[in-house]
Scaffold this motif. Structure first.
Motif, PDB file in Angstrom:
ATOM      1  N   SER A 112      -8.608  13.659  21.523  1.00 34.45           N
ATOM      2  CA  SER A 112      -9.358  12.416  21.649  1.00 34.45           C
ATOM      3  C   SER A 112      -8.988  11.380  20.605  1.00 34.45           C
ATOM      4  O   SER A 112      -9.136  10.179  20.805  1.00 34.45           O
ATOM      5  N   THR A 113      -8.478  11.850  19.456  1.00 32.70           N
ATOM      6  CA  THR A 113      -8.091  10.912  18.379  1.00 32.70           C
ATOM      7  C   THR A 113      -6.590  10.653  18.350  1.00 32.70           C
ATOM      8  O   THR A 113      -6.115   9.975  17.446  1.00 32.70           O
ATOM      9  N   ALA A 114      -5.861  11.197  19.330  1.00 33.76           N
ATOM     10  CA  ALA A 114      -4.409  11.070  19.303  1.00 33.76           C
ATOM     11  C   ALA A 114      -3.944   9.659  19.630  1.00 33.76           C
ATOM     12  O   ALA A 114      -2.985   9.162  19.036  1.00 33.76           O
ATOM     13  N   GLY A 115      -4.612   9.010  20.582  1.00 34.44           N
ATOM     14  CA  GLY A 115      -4.165   7.700  21.011  1.00 34.44           C
ATOM     15  C   GLY A 115      -5.208   6.638  20.763  1.00 34.44           C
ATOM     16  O   GLY A 115      -6.363   6.944  20.436  1.00 34.44           O
ATOM     17  N   PRO A 116      -4.858   5.387  20.924  1.00 30.34           N
ATOM     18  CA  PRO A 116      -5.825   4.303  20.756  1.00 30.34           C
ATOM     19  C   PRO A 116      -6.851   4.320  21.857  1.00 30.34           C
ATOM     20  O   PRO A 116      -6.650   4.903  22.932  1.00 30.34           O
ATOM     21  N   GLU A 117      -7.955   3.677  21.665  1.00 32.35           N
ATOM     22  CA  GLU A 117      -9.063   3.686  22.611  1.00 32.35           C
ATOM     23  C   GLU A 117      -8.664   3.161  23.971  1.00 32.35           C
ATOM     24  O   GLU A 117      -9.114   3.635  25.001  1.00 32.35           O
TER      25      GLU A 117
END
Length: 282
Positions: free
Chosen positions: A275-280
């Motif tokens: 969930s924190t790997a890519g931008p929102e």
């Protein structure tokens, strides 16, 4: 043959699908395990190896038990969802719906709604890990005590993490290794590689340590029982009295609680990293 009879036959076949893989593993272990004196701490028993170009592909007890867990879990899912209806009419459908609701809520709380498609994957990871650890209660070698099994799961998660990072652009992914300053590039690369390594060794180490500690304590209690009560006549002196009770309590912690806890932690780390790997907006 009416529908109820067909449904019962399918239920019986699915129950066999759940139970028989573990029966096969236990029978295979009994038939192939070499005789040993006392308690020994060894790795997974190797059944055979397949010649490969680079190195031999070893088929061990860990791989066989892991396949049994996968087949059993598949049978359990089919059993819980067999004969479902719009309005729940059975306890197993209620159980299936409860599992789906809890997993969906867990994924939504930790990953957000845009990652809801990962709910089946997270449920599969938790179920596979928990059932693999619990297989030790049947006297089998738990697949979670084999670093190769856990490393495979961690590499799969790492591929998903990298996929989401690349969605933000290849250049942004590469540029991230040189932030905040270029001199940190080697450390950032090591940190990237450390993600699957830490996930696999954390899970593997915790489960394996529980197996080793339980075995050592059981062996010590057997020796202490023989030293203190070995004077009893006949077979009474050969019974390991002190091994009754305490090893079972330790098994409840190391095999049940700790195994399920490590499954939950692995799933939580999976959700966090993805969930924190890519931008929102990716």
């Amino acid at each position: 043959m009416n529908k109820k009879q067909k449904a019962k036959i399918i239920d019986i076949l699915l129950l066999c699908m759940i139970i028989l893989p573990f029966v096969f593993c236990m029978a295979l272990k009994v038939l192939t395990k070499p005789a040993a004196d006392g308690i020994s701490i060894t790795g997974a028993q190797i059944y055979f190896s397949i010649p490969m170009p680079v190195m031999e592909l070893i088929i061990s007890e860990a791989q066989v038990t892991s396949c049994a867990v996968i087949i059993s879990l598949t049978g359990l899912c089919l059993y819980l969802t067999h004969g479902i209806s719009v309005i729940p009419s059975s306890k197993r459908q209620l159980a299936a719906e409860w599992i789906v609701e809890k997993v969906n809520a867990l994924v939504e709380d930790n990953m957000g709604k845009r990652f809801m498609a990962y709910a089946p994957f997270v449920a599969a990871i938790m179920g596979l890990s928990a059932f693999s650890s619990l297989s030790s209660l049947l006297g089998l070698f738990p697949p979670t005590s084999d670093v190769n099994i856990i490393a495979g799961w961690a590499i799969l998660v790492f591929v998903m993490i990298t996929y989401y990072k690349l969605k933000a652009g290849v250049w942004n992914y590469v540029k991230g290794f040189f932030e905040p300053i270029p001199v940190f590039a080697p450390f950032n690369i090591i940190g990237e590689i450390a993600t699957p390594v830490s996930m696999s060794f954390r899970h593997y180490g915790n489960v394996l340590s529980g197996v080793v500690i339980s075995t050592l304590i059981a062996s010590a209690l057997q020796g202490l029982s023989s030293a203190l009560l070995g004077w009893l006549p006949g077979f009474l002196g050969e019974i390991p009295y002190l091994r009754v009770g305490l090893p079972a309590i330790l098994s409840m912690y190391f095999d049940v609680f700790s195994g399920c806890l490590q499954a939950f932690i692995f799933a939580m780390l999976t959700m966090l990293y993805i969930s924190t790997a890519g931008p929102e907006e990716a």
